[in-house]
Scaffold this active site. Structure first.
Site, short mmCIF file in Angstrom:
data_model
loop_
_atom_site.label_atom_id
_atom_site.label_comp_id
_atom_site.label_asym_id
_atom_site.label_seq_id
_atom_site.Cartn_x
_atom_site.Cartn_y
_atom_site.Cartn_z
N CYS A 1 37.98 37.79 32.95
CA CYS A 1 37.49 37.53 31.59
C CYS A 1 36.98 36.11 31.38
CB CYS A 1 38.59 37.83 30.57
SG CYS A 1 39.16 39.54 30.60
N HIS B 1 37.80 34.49 23.73
CA HIS B 1 37.69 35.78 24.42
C HIS B 1 38.24 36.85 23.49
CE1 HIS B 1 38.21 39.07 27.10
NE2 HIS B 1 39.51 38.88 27.29
N ASN C 1 36.89 44.90 23.82
CA ASN C 1 37.04 43.85 24.83
C ASN C 1 36.05 44.15 25.96
OD1 ASN C 1 37.83 42.31 27.08
ND2 ASN C 1 39.99 42.39 26.55
#
Length: 341
Positions: free
Chosen positions: A123, A268, A298
């Protein structure tokens, strides 16, 4: 000390940004039906109302090329003006060649000779690429670099997991980075990353590499879910809550700015609960925090650049303003950057 860049960093400028949304959108209510849950359960647990799901023809490299074309258009340059193409995906379209090579071909630049390579920090891939590209531009090696992230997490989730199946969304985002011209004060003011591999098992895909390889006869009877994503959410959030405040303190000190001087916070988009906890733990100014999780899920490595693109096009981040980029990823790793846009 862990990775650290001091203030007055490279004169780095975002020249253009873009994204690609898959054609198909899936509501969280579908997961409630599939999993036999009460209406609204999946959205309440994840903070996600909708996410994109790629169709068969929407490969990772194709989506990346679409996002890249939008970023190149915003930058006002053609692909042949690039000095490098960097892909920051967490899970590649295929193991070899690197996904950046497939993106180069999808952009119609397959005979260009432009260097193309991958950076994988799950990520946090975009944040790691940001630092590497800034160093390359500062050294004079590059002038313009395309950084792209394209992810299809929908292909690697356990359909019966109520915590991960409704959380992730497919998509791609891209930015063109270059050197700031004289008179432009764009810069990467600070960058920091820390990894705590004692918690490496908290986020993982065990199979698919050389340890548990597809087709290996010694793993013929292995559980097929070994090739799917596994996450210990509570462990990840505990580590982030314990480590992020100190990382942020050091990052801001390195940048020479206080939290009150940050105009835009781009985290994030891990999960609804995760975002809430980070905002509270770090005392981030909620009105300045960019949230796109509810509409997109996500998107793994594409999450941060997509949220940054959103902040730019929505006018939440304007030239001369200071942006904080922050996130966590498998490893377990934490990273942040302070960028003057």
């Amino acid at each position: 000390m862990p990775g650290l860049m001091q203030a007055a960093g490279p004169a780095l400028r975002i020249l253009g940004s873009g994204c690609h949304h898959p054609a198909r959108r899936l509501p969280s209510s579908d997961f409630d039906t599939q999993l036999g849950l009460a209406p609204g359960t999946s959205e309440a647990a994840t903070g996600v109302a909708w996410r994109g799901v790629a169709d068969t023809g929407e490969t990772a490299s194709w989506m990346a090329a679409r996002a890249a074309q939008a970023a190149l258009s915003a930058a006002g340059i053609g692909g042949d003006a690039l000095d490098a193409i960097v892909s920051t995906c967490a899970v590649m379209e295929q193991p070899i060649p690197c996904q950046a090579a497939l993106v180069q071909r999808a952009l119609g630049l397959g005979d260009s000779g432009i260097p193309a390579f991958d950076v994988n920090a799950t990520c946090l891939g975009f944040l790691v690429a940001l630092d590497l590209v800034a160093a390359g531009i500062a050294s004079g090696r590059y002038r313009r670099v395309l950084v792209v992230a394209s992810e299809l997490p929908s292909r690697g989730l356990r359909a019966d997991d109520p915590l991960t199946a409704p959380l992730f969304g497919d998509g791609a985002a891209a930015l063109v980075l270059g050197a700031a011209a004289p008179g432009e004060d764009s810069a990467l003011l600070a960058w920091r990353m820390e990894t705590y591999a004692d918690s490496a098992d908290a986020c993982r895909i065990r199979g698919g590499g050389t340890r548990i390889a597809p087709g290996d006869p010694t793993h013929r009877d292995i559980d097929p879910d070994v090739y799917r994503f596994e996450m210990d959410g509570p462990a990840t959030f505990r580590l982030a809550g314990r480590r992020l405040p100190r990382l942020l303190e050091r990052l801001l000190a390195s940048a020479g700015v206080g939290l009150d001087a940050i105009d835009c916070v781009v985290p994030h988009q891990a999960s609804g609960g995760g975002l809430d906890r980070i905002v509270r733990a770090l005392r981030l100014p909620e009105a300045r925090v960019v949230r796109i999780l509810a509409e997109h899920g996500n998107q793994v490595a594409a999450s941060l650049p997509h949220a940054l693109h959103h902040a730019i096009v929505e006018g939440r981040l304007q030239r001369g303003q200071t942006c904080l980029l922050l996130g966590t990823g498998a490893g377990l790793s934490l990273a942040g950057a302070v960028l003057r846009y």
